[in-house]
Design a protein around this motif. Sequence first.
Motif, PDB file in Angstrom:
ATOM      1  N   UNK A 214       0.833  -1.192   0.000  1.00 35.90           N
ATOM      2  CA  UNK A 214       0.000   0.000   0.000  1.00 35.90           C
ATOM      3  C   UNK A 214       0.871   1.247   0.000  1.00 35.90           C
ATOM      4  N   UNK A 215       1.932   1.210   0.806  1.00 34.01           N
ATOM      5  CA  UNK A 215       2.847   2.351   0.879  1.00 34.01           C
ATOM      6  C   UNK A 215       3.566   2.573  -0.453  1.00 34.01           C
ATOM      7  N   UNK A 216       3.879   1.471  -1.134  1.00 30.40           N
ATOM      8  CA  UNK A 216       4.556   1.580  -2.418  1.00 30.40           C
ATOM      9  C   UNK A 216       3.638   2.145  -3.495  1.00 30.40           C
ATOM     10  N   UNK A 217       2.383   1.680  -3.480  1.00 26.99           N
ATOM     11  CA  UNK A 217       1.442   2.105  -4.509  1.00 26.99           C
ATOM     12  C   UNK A 217       1.036   3.565  -4.356  1.00 26.99           C
ATOM     13  N   UNK A 218       0.925   4.011  -3.117  1.00 20.79           N
ATOM     14  CA  UNK A 218       0.464   5.379  -2.876  1.00 20.79           C
ATOM     15  C   UNK A 218       1.600   6.146  -2.225  1.00 20.79           C
ATOM     16  N   UNK A 219       2.401   6.776  -3.091  1.00 24.19           N
ATOM     17  CA  UNK A 219       3.674   7.315  -2.622  1.00 24.19           C
ATOM     18  C   UNK A 219       3.525   8.577  -1.792  1.00 24.19           C
ATOM     19  N   UNK A 220       2.332   9.175  -1.787  1.00 19.98           N
ATOM     20  CA  UNK A 220       2.153  10.357  -0.953  1.00 19.98           C
ATOM     21  C   UNK A 220       2.030   9.973   0.517  1.00 19.98           C
ATOM     22  N   UNK A 221       1.838   8.678   0.774  1.00 22.73           N
ATOM     23  CA  UNK A 221       1.682   8.214   2.161  1.00 22.73           C
ATOM     24  C   UNK A 221       3.040   7.869   2.756  1.00 22.73           C
ATOM     25  N   UNK A 222       3.255   8.238   4.009  1.00 19.94           N
ATOM     26  CA  UNK A 222       4.433   7.727   4.712  1.00 19.94           C
ATOM     27  C   UNK A 222       3.973   6.793   5.831  1.00 19.94           C
ATOM     28  N   UNK A 223       4.911   6.115   6.436  1.00 18.29           N
ATOM     29  CA  UNK A 223       4.638   5.152   7.504  1.00 18.29           C
ATOM     30  C   UNK A 223       3.787   5.783   8.618  1.00 18.29           C
ATOM     31  N   UNK A 224       4.182   7.013   8.986  1.00 14.51           N
ATOM     32  CA  UNK A 224       3.517   7.683  10.101  1.00 14.51           C
ATOM     33  C   UNK A 224       2.033   7.933   9.788  1.00 14.51           C
ATOM     34  N   UNK A 225       1.757   8.393   8.558  1.00 14.84           N
ATOM     35  CA  UNK A 225       0.385   8.682   8.155  1.00 14.84           C
ATOM     36  C   UNK A 225      -0.454   7.413   8.186  1.00 14.84           C
ATOM     37  N   UNK A 226       0.151   6.326   7.733  1.00 15.45           N
ATOM     38  CA  UNK A 226      -0.560   5.055   7.696  1.00 15.45           C
ATOM     39  C   UNK A 226      -0.896   4.589   9.114  1.00 15.45           C
TER      40      UNK A 226
END
Lengths: 268, 268
Positions: free
Chosen positions: B54-66
């Motif tokens: 999911x993090x790879x596909x949606x690059x605007x997301x970082x670990x913290x946001x997730x």
Amino acid sequence: MPQARLCSCWGGRVLPLLLAYICYLLLGATVFQLLEKQAEAQSRDQFQFEKLRFLENYTCLDQRALEQFVQVIMEAWVKGVNPKGNSTNPSNWDFGSSFFFAGTVVTTIGYGNLAPSTEAGQVFCVFYALVGIPLNVVFLNHLGAGLHAHLAALERWEEQPRRSQLLQILGLALFLTLGTLVILIFPPMVFSHVEGWSFGEGFYFAFITLSTIGFGDYVVGTDPSKHYISVYRSLAAIWILLGLAWLALVLPLGPLLLHRCSQLWLLS
Amino acid sequence: MPQARLCSCWGGRVLPLLLAYICYLLLGATVFQLLEKQAEAQSRDQFQFEKLRFLENYTCLDQRALEQFVQVIMEAWVKGVNPKGNSTNPSNWDFGSSFFFAGTVVTTIGYGNLAPSTEAGQVFCVFYALVGIPLNVVFLNHLGAGLHAHLAALERWEEQPRRSQLLQILGLALFLTLGTLVILIFPPMVFSHVEGWSFGEGFYFAFITLSTIGFGDYVVGTDPSKHYISVYRSLAAIWILLGLAWLALVLPLGPLLLHRCSQLWLLS
Ligand SMILES: [K+]
Ligand SMILES: [K+]
């Protein structure tokens, strides 16, 4: 016909009870609805709002992707993986937790924060419960019956001098008060402190546990952000057994104690 | 001292039971750990993998946001909001569901998919259970005692002709078989069909429910993607009451039936 006799003999007792039972459930449904519906709507709005804010902040995400991620998280949750932690969390099925789980099966508390997810685990759980629940009932009944028989064995109680009667009642009251403090009052306070709950939540947890309802909304030792000592869950399991045993001891005493107190009252 | 007598009279009975009880829990802990730990590790790896993808596909997301979003979802879940659905889902606290919830409180099943989240709701729940659980026990006991007394009232059973004895036993066996089919076998099959579970899962649900363990891993009428008829949950609540009543009827019969069968066997 046996059926006819059965019906007539039941009508007198069971039907009024059934009516009272249904009315009680309807009453509960009404009050719970009144108390919870609004709070639920608020939580729901709050969640929708947070979701929208998230979509606004991270513009590469669309609604579909988000729903998909929610799906992934919920599937992990259902399989017993706590999505909040990282992969270095201790296993939910280490020995202490499995012991805790076995305790919640035989006592029929069944919090459900842990539940077998494999077919083999489910089949074993059924047979484990088939033997374990009767064992638990027999064990608790024996504990309760033991103390009750001992107290009933003080047979010539009525013939004893007043002073001795009074002392016995006082001693029993002291025993019950101290036991209740040590087993029912003190541990919930410790749990509240460790888990960061309010005292009210701690007692709610204790009640929901010892009544064997076990919603699982509050369970000790499950917060992945906390570092518990390794025997914490096993200690909690032992507290549960002690608590249930104490209730099995104390609950049958209620009528006996009331009876003796009323006798003392009438004699004075 | 009463304490000394208490201890000596208990030692004989309660200590072996306690040992058996603890050993049984240790056995359960070992087996559950063996069965579930690997499946849990797999689910956990699977979840971490999905998260990374999911993090790879949606690059605007970082670990913290997730992690933050996971937090939001879990908080909604804990407050009883199903994050999978949208805001037009029916309330979890409509009348049918509240009735279902009240039923799970008084029977001490306590699935926990619904639990009071407001303080007022929790306080009411405690007092509701304090009255409701004894009411439930009295009601189920009366049901069981009714049939048992009726059967025991066939007192001159031993003096009746063989043919009549045999007919009575056959009638009773038919009654028990039909009742078990209608109450314990047929409804789980319907639930499996409606919920899309396997038969095994349906029976696991029925067992976990009627044993009052109530993990809440399988609960009827909670899938937000399904459209249930409006009375589905109330029907499920009535099935639970019928099932518990049936077990309260049938379980005490076991020893009696065994005894009579053995008598017939010995006489033949
Ligand atoms: K339960
Ligand atoms: K439960």
